[in-house]
Scaffold this motif. Structure first.
Motif, short mmCIF file in Angstrom:
data_model
loop_
_atom_site.label_atom_id
_atom_site.label_comp_id
_atom_site.label_asym_id
_atom_site.label_seq_id
_atom_site.Cartn_x
_atom_site.Cartn_y
_atom_site.Cartn_z
N THR A 1 -9.94 -17.24 -42.73
CA THR A 1 -8.94 -16.55 -41.92
C THR A 1 -8.42 -17.48 -40.82
OG1 THR A 1 -8.54 -14.64 -40.50
CG2 THR A 1 -10.72 -15.61 -40.35
N SER B 1 -7.60 -15.91 -38.04
CA SER B 1 -7.78 -14.99 -36.91
C SER B 1 -8.70 -15.56 -35.83
CB SER B 1 -8.40 -13.67 -37.38
OG SER B 1 -7.56 -13.03 -38.30
N LYS B 2 -9.69 -16.34 -36.24
CA LYS B 2 -10.72 -16.77 -35.27
C LYS B 2 -10.47 -18.20 -34.79
CE LYS B 2 -12.53 -12.84 -36.36
NZ LYS B 2 -12.48 -11.67 -35.49
N PRO C 1 -15.30 -16.11 -41.78
CA PRO C 1 -14.32 -16.22 -40.70
C PRO C 1 -14.74 -17.16 -39.57
CG PRO C 1 -15.32 -14.03 -40.69
CD PRO C 1 -15.86 -14.75 -41.89
N TYR C 2 -16.06 -17.41 -39.44
CA TYR C 2 -16.52 -18.20 -38.28
C TYR C 2 -16.86 -19.64 -38.68
CZ TYR C 2 -16.37 -13.49 -36.73
OH TYR C 2 -15.90 -12.23 -36.46
N SER D 1 -22.06 -13.43 -45.63
CA SER D 1 -21.13 -13.79 -44.57
C SER D 1 -21.90 -14.46 -43.44
CB SER D 1 -20.41 -12.54 -44.07
OG SER D 1 -19.42 -12.90 -43.12
N TYR E 1 -20.08 -6.37 -42.08
CA TYR E 1 -18.72 -6.07 -41.64
C TYR E 1 -18.21 -4.83 -42.39
CZ TYR E 1 -14.05 -6.87 -39.91
OH TYR E 1 -12.84 -6.73 -39.27
N ASN F 1 -21.52 -11.86 -38.63
CA ASN F 1 -21.08 -10.81 -37.71
C ASN F 1 -21.70 -9.50 -38.22
OD1 ASN F 1 -19.72 -9.00 -36.11
ND2 ASN F 1 -17.76 -9.24 -37.14
N TYR G 1 -19.94 -13.82 -30.69
CA TYR G 1 -20.63 -12.58 -30.33
C TYR G 1 -22.00 -12.86 -29.72
CZ TYR G 1 -17.17 -11.06 -33.70
OH TYR G 1 -16.00 -10.86 -34.36
N ASP H 1 -17.73 -14.31 -47.15
CA ASP H 1 -16.73 -14.02 -46.13
C ASP H 1 -17.04 -14.97 -44.96
OD1 ASP H 1 -14.80 -12.77 -44.67
OD2 ASP H 1 -15.97 -10.96 -44.24
N GLY I 1 -4.92 -11.53 -43.99
CA GLY I 1 -6.23 -11.47 -43.32
C GLY I 1 -7.34 -11.46 -44.36
N SER I 2 -8.50 -12.00 -43.97
CA SER I 2 -9.60 -12.08 -44.95
C SER I 2 -10.15 -10.69 -45.26
CB SER I 2 -10.71 -12.99 -44.43
OG SER I 2 -11.18 -12.54 -43.19
N GLN I 3 -9.98 -9.75 -44.32
CA GLN I 3 -10.44 -8.39 -44.55
C GLN I 3 -9.83 -7.81 -45.84
OE1 GLN I 3 -10.80 -5.95 -41.13
NE2 GLN I 3 -10.37 -4.06 -42.18
N ARG J 1 -2.17 -11.46 -39.14
CA ARG J 1 -2.75 -11.05 -40.42
C ARG J 1 -2.55 -12.12 -41.49
NH1 ARG J 1 -5.99 -9.72 -39.36
NH2 ARG J 1 -6.66 -8.42 -41.10
N HIS K 1 -16.59 -4.59 -45.94
CA HIS K 1 -17.41 -4.90 -47.13
C HIS K 1 -17.85 -3.59 -47.79
CE1 HIS K 1 -18.74 -8.99 -45.15
NE2 HIS K 1 -17.44 -8.86 -45.24
C1 PLP Z 1 -17.09 -10.88 -41.18
C2 PLP Z 1 -15.65 -10.60 -40.94
N1 PLP Z 1 -14.84 -10.48 -41.99
C3 PLP Z 1 -13.53 -10.24 -41.84
C4 PLP Z 1 -12.99 -10.10 -40.56
C5 PLP Z 1 -11.53 -9.79 -40.43
O1 PLP Z 1 -10.82 -10.96 -40.41
P1 PLP Z 1 -9.24 -10.99 -40.67
O2 PLP Z 1 -8.59 -10.88 -39.35
O3 PLP Z 1 -8.99 -12.30 -41.32
O4 PLP Z 1 -8.92 -9.86 -41.58
C6 PLP Z 1 -13.80 -10.22 -39.43
C7 PLP Z 1 -13.26 -10.02 -38.09
O5 PLP Z 1 -13.92 -9.86 -37.11
C8 PLP Z 1 -15.17 -10.49 -39.63
O6 PLP Z 1 -16.00 -10.65 -38.61
#
Ligand code: PLP
Length: 397
Positions: free
Chosen positions: A236, A238-239, A207-208, A173, A128, A177, A324, A205, A102-104, A247, A131
């Motif tokens: 990621t 994830s989205k 993700p979108y 980012s 986020y 978000n 969102y 970052d 996951g990017s987190q 993950r 960070h």
């Molecule tokens: C800005 C940002 N970074 C990271 C994440 C987490 O992404 P990942 O599921 O790849 O860890 C999110 C998830 O909402 C996000 O909005």
């Protein structure tokens, strides 16, 4: 830090609250059926072709062991080609890509590679939560770049020389978000020049990258820094591919930054399960109409929710990107965004994310995650309308 008879590191004191944890508790204690719009966790299924790869892998014992870096080559190649196709930037899969859980994970670990204790990270506020958390883990200090309507872009001009002297990294980012703000390429160029001038690393970052509407394509940071001179970008699955639970994400960037992140990551973990990497590689290199269709679904949800909220008298801008809505609290509401969300979930079952959970500058707002179909979003808006009019009476408005 002392808690009862135990001693904990001071850094834990910075990690006491988390927006998702707080809302989790509020949801658990609500007596209502929950419509959960508090978490950006997609309700849509992962791509079927990717899931077929995962099923195959599960039956193959050769996939069941630990995985080291060299074994991730097919995934890294798929990731590099995806970035090349989408942004026209050439990427070396061997030195410029790192798989992540996951990017987190990348946002949380990168400060450990960049900051010595006391060094500054420049972070968006609101932003986020990982960070901030990553900087605390590294013993760094945070300089908040306050974001304000209407464009939610930071201003670098007011940062004091004392902070700049000790600053090592800037995290951006966009699409953003929680504010849903977008960044023009010109802004990215300004940010890259700022980082080059002051010797900062720029973490973007992203993700979108795909979740954008009406023909808008968000730029990559590498469109502003094609040499990858100072930048690292986090992606990621994830989205775009609804694989949040698996993950899986990746970092792309300057080989020195990728190597540093890899050194930190290799202390904490092996690489993700081979079957998940195979599924993710399939998603990245397979047909992308799946992504296009889900973006259209998010657009439909956005429009339905904006309209349903307008119908109850809550006017929220329709974003150009992200999954969102970022909504200013009604003027007559005198409590905090956390009060509003806690009260709302207890009285109606509708769970939103309080803006304050993303940083001080998020106070006064709440975030809707568009993770349900339009009819559920309309139902949520009607319930909010009833709550709102109830609370208006209570507030005396
Ligand atoms: C800005 C940002 N970074 C990271 C994440 C987490 O992404 P990942 O599921 O790849 O860890 C999110 C998830 O909402 C996000 O909005």
């Amino acid at each position: 830090m002392r808690l009862g008879s135990m001693n904990f590191a001071q850094r834990l004191s910075y990690l006491q609250s988390n927006v998702f944890g707080d809302m989790d508790l509020a949801k658990a204690t609500s007596q209502r059926g929950i419509i959960d719009l508090s978490l950006g966790s997609s309700d849509l299924p992962a791509p079927p072709l990717a899931m077929a790869k995962l099923h195959q892998a599960l039956d193959d014992p050769a996939t069941h062991g630990y995985l080291l870096f060299e074994g991730t080559a097919p995934f890294r190649t798929a990731a590099a080609q995806w970035v090349e196709r989408k942004f026209g930037i050439s990427v070396d899969p061997q030195t410029e890509v790192l798989p992540l859980s996951g990017s987190q994970e990348g946002t949380a670990l990168m400060p450990l590679a960049l900051l010595d204790p006391g060094d500054y990270a420049l972070l968006l506020d609101p932003g986020y939560p990982s960070h901030w958390g990553g900087v605390h883990l590294a013993g760094g200090q945070i300089h908040r770049l306050k974001l304000q309507a209407p464009d939610f872009l930071p201003d670098f001009s007011g940062i004091s020389p004392n902070v700049l002297d000790k600053a090592k990294m800037l995290v951006l980012s966009y699409p953003h978000n929680p504010t849903t703000g977008i960044a023009p390429l010109e802004f990215f160029k300004e940010a890259v020049a700022f980082c080059q001038k002051h010797g900062l690393t720029l973490i973007h970052d992203f993700p979108y990258a795909d979740i954008a509407f009406g023909g808008y394509t968000p730029p990559s940071i590498f469109n502003a820094d094609p040499e990858k001179s100072v930048s690292l970008e986090l992606f990621t699955l994830s989205k775009s591919y609804h694989m949040g639970g698996f993950r899986i994400g990746y970092a792309v960037g300057n080989p020195g930054l990728i190597k540093a992140l890899r050194q930190v990551r290799d202390v904490t973990n092996f690489y993700p399960y081979r079957g998940i990497l195979q599924a993710a590689a399939q998603a990245l290199s397979g047909p992308q109409d799946y992504v296009t269709e889900s973006v259209l679904l998010f657009q439909e949800r956005r429009d339905a929710c904006v309209q349903a909220l307008a119908d109850i008298g809550w006017y929220v801008p329709a974003p150009k990107a992200t999954m969102y809505l970022w909504a200013k609290l009604p003027q007559h509401y005198s409590g905090s965004s956390m009060d509003f969300c806690r009260d709302l979930v207890h009285k109606t079952g509708v769970a939103l994310a309080p803006g304050s959970g993303f940083g001080m500058s998020g106070e006064g707002y709440v975030r809707f995650a568009l993770v349900h179909p339009p009819d559920v979003l309309r139902k949520a808006a009607v319930a909010i309308g009833e709550f709102w009019h109830g609370s208006r009476q209570q507030v005396g408005g």
